[in-house]
Design a protein around this motif. Structure first.
Motif, short mmCIF file in Angstrom:
data_model
loop_
_atom_site.label_atom_id
_atom_site.label_comp_id
_atom_site.label_asym_id
_atom_site.label_seq_id
_atom_site.Cartn_x
_atom_site.Cartn_y
_atom_site.Cartn_z
N GLU A 33 0.90 -1.26 0.04
CA GLU A 33 -0.11 -0.02 -0.04
C GLU A 33 0.82 1.13 -0.18
O GLU A 33 0.46 2.32 -0.70
CB GLU A 33 -0.81 0.12 1.27
N THR A 34 1.98 1.17 0.62
CA THR A 34 2.81 2.54 0.87
C THR A 34 4.25 2.18 0.80
O THR A 34 4.83 1.04 0.68
CB THR A 34 2.41 2.92 2.26
N ILE A 35 5.05 3.39 0.49
CA ILE A 35 6.58 3.19 0.74
C ILE A 35 7.05 4.47 1.67
O ILE A 35 6.14 5.37 1.93
CB ILE A 35 7.28 3.66 -0.54
N THR A 36 7.95 3.98 2.53
CA THR A 36 8.59 5.05 3.33
C THR A 36 9.78 5.68 2.79
O THR A 36 10.67 5.13 2.27
CB THR A 36 8.71 4.52 4.65
N ILE A 37 9.68 7.24 2.71
CA ILE A 37 11.00 7.66 2.17
C ILE A 37 11.59 8.52 3.30
O ILE A 37 10.91 8.92 4.33
CB ILE A 37 10.35 8.74 1.18
N ASP A 38 12.87 8.65 3.26
CA ASP A 38 13.54 9.42 4.35
C ASP A 38 14.59 10.44 3.60
O ASP A 38 15.52 10.19 2.76
CB ASP A 38 14.45 8.60 5.10
N ALA A 39 14.43 11.81 3.97
CA ALA A 39 15.29 12.98 3.33
C ALA A 39 16.23 13.19 4.39
O ALA A 39 16.78 14.11 3.83
CB ALA A 39 14.40 14.13 3.17
N ASN A 40 16.47 12.37 5.54
CA ASN A 40 17.79 12.53 6.30
C ASN A 40 18.90 12.43 5.38
O ASN A 40 19.02 11.32 4.46
CB ASN A 40 17.68 11.85 7.64
N HIS A 41 20.04 13.00 5.88
CA HIS A 41 21.28 12.21 4.91
C HIS A 41 21.68 10.95 5.67
O HIS A 41 21.21 10.91 6.87
CB HIS A 41 22.39 13.12 5.45
N PRO A 42 22.01 9.94 5.08
CA PRO A 42 22.26 8.75 5.48
C PRO A 42 23.14 8.53 6.62
O PRO A 42 23.01 7.60 7.45
CB PRO A 42 22.91 7.85 4.34
N LEU A 43 24.17 9.65 6.83
CA LEU A 43 24.85 9.49 7.95
C LEU A 43 24.23 10.52 9.30
O LEU A 43 25.04 10.73 10.14
CB LEU A 43 26.22 9.87 7.64
N ALA A 44 23.21 11.07 8.94
CA ALA A 44 22.76 11.82 9.94
C ALA A 44 22.44 11.05 11.48
O ALA A 44 22.22 9.69 11.38
CB ALA A 44 21.30 12.38 9.66
N GLY A 45 22.69 11.86 12.75
CA GLY A 45 22.81 10.96 13.62
C GLY A 45 23.85 10.13 14.11
O GLY A 45 23.86 9.64 15.39
N GLN A 46 24.98 10.11 13.32
CA GLN A 46 26.30 9.45 13.54
C GLN A 46 27.33 10.29 13.61
O GLN A 46 27.50 11.25 13.16
CB GLN A 46 26.56 8.61 12.08
N ALA A 47 28.33 9.95 14.93
CA ALA A 47 29.68 10.47 14.95
C ALA A 47 30.48 9.73 14.10
O ALA A 47 30.18 8.66 13.41
CB ALA A 47 30.11 10.28 16.39
N LEU A 48 31.29 10.65 13.45
CA LEU A 48 32.15 10.04 12.22
C LEU A 48 33.74 10.26 12.66
O LEU A 48 33.98 11.02 13.39
CB LEU A 48 31.93 11.09 10.89
N ASN A 49 34.46 9.48 12.02
CA ASN A 49 35.81 9.25 12.37
C ASN A 49 36.59 9.34 11.01
O ASN A 49 36.08 8.46 10.15
CB ASN A 49 36.42 8.28 13.08
N PHE A 50 37.75 10.27 10.78
CA PHE A 50 38.32 10.50 9.45
C PHE A 50 39.80 10.31 9.75
O PHE A 50 40.32 10.80 10.66
CB PHE A 50 37.99 11.65 8.89
N ASP A 51 40.24 9.37 8.99
CA ASP A 51 41.98 9.48 8.80
C ASP A 51 42.23 10.31 7.83
O ASP A 51 41.50 10.09 6.52
CB ASP A 51 42.37 7.87 8.44
N ILE A 52 42.74 11.36 7.97
CA ILE A 52 42.93 12.43 6.90
C ILE A 52 44.59 12.62 6.64
O ILE A 52 45.27 12.46 7.59
CB ILE A 52 42.41 13.83 7.42
N ARG A 53 45.00 12.89 5.23
CA ARG A 53 46.31 12.97 5.13
C ARG A 53 46.15 14.25 3.81
O ARG A 53 45.63 14.05 3.07
CB ARG A 53 46.81 11.90 4.27
N LEU A 54 46.98 15.17 4.54
CA LEU A 54 46.93 16.54 3.58
C LEU A 54 48.07 16.04 2.53
O LEU A 54 49.33 15.77 2.35
CB LEU A 54 47.40 17.66 4.30
N VAL A 55 47.49 16.23 0.90
CA VAL A 55 48.24 15.89 0.19
C VAL A 55 48.88 17.08 -0.70
O VAL A 55 50.15 17.05 -1.09
CB VAL A 55 47.44 15.20 -1.09
N GLU A 56 48.12 18.12 -0.64
CA GLU A 56 48.67 19.45 -1.38
C GLU A 56 47.98 20.70 -0.98
O GLU A 56 46.67 20.70 -0.53
CB GLU A 56 48.44 19.20 -2.81
N ILE A 57 48.59 21.69 -0.64
CA ILE A 57 47.80 23.10 -0.76
C ILE A 57 48.10 23.85 -1.68
O ILE A 57 49.13 23.88 -2.53
CB ILE A 57 48.45 23.88 0.60
N LEU A 58 47.04 24.11 -2.56
CA LEU A 58 47.19 24.77 -3.79
C LEU A 58 47.01 26.09 -4.07
O LEU A 58 46.71 26.84 -3.06
CB LEU A 58 45.72 24.25 -4.75
#
Length: 150
Positions: free
Chosen positions: A125-150
């Motif tokens: 009968e229905t579909i459920t749609i979600d407009a939240n970003h898929p990562l909303a509500g999540q703390a995130l962790n990033f390994d970051i490496r600076l390659v270049e300053i332009l």
């Protein structure tokens, strides 16, 4: 050695993980040469092109330096907003559409503004749609490496 600061255009490699260790995105592929990595991310620090916590994580890095940053929900994609989830009668969908969980749709509001939603549930009968970003509500962790300053 120059350090990245607000207003600098930079290129970084990164791997993003959830708190449970699940990798959700990476600019590098662990299997060199397979072609699945999309290359370094090119953006201007402070220009709103990335989430605020990522901007902060890059500031102060020198080319070649790496660090791991933990980004709380409020500096990532924010809290999930339940009002951004809607149940839609299937009769409102195009007749030739076969909705599936995980499918992304573009929805146009009455004012003409379009935005992406994801189908999270489908029944007869229905579909459920979600407009939240898929990562909303999540703390995130990033390994970051600076390659270049332009």
């Amino acid at each position: 050695m120059a350090q990245a600061k607000e207003g600098d255009r930079v290129k970084v490699h990164y791997t993003g993980r959830l708190d449970d260790g699940t990798v959700f995105d990476s600019s590098e592929c662990e299997d060199d040469g397979c072609g699945c990595g999309h290359g370094p991310l090119d953006f201007t620090i402070g220009a709103g092109q990335v989430i605020p916590g990522f901007d902060k994580g890059v500031m102060g890095l020198a080319v070649g330096e790496s660090k791991t940053v933990h980004i709380p929900v409020e500096e990532a994609y924010g809290e999930r907003i339940e009002e951004m989830v809607a149940v839609v009668p299937r009769s409102e969908l195009p007749a030739d559409m076969t909705p599936e969980v995980g499918q992304q749709l573009e929805v146009t509001q009455e004012d003409g503004q379009a935005f992406q939603v994801m189908i999270t549930d489908v029944n007869d009968e229905t579909i459920t749609i979600d407009a939240n970003h898929p990562l909303a509500g999540q703390a995130l962790n990033f390994d970051i490496r600076l390659v270049e300053i332009l």
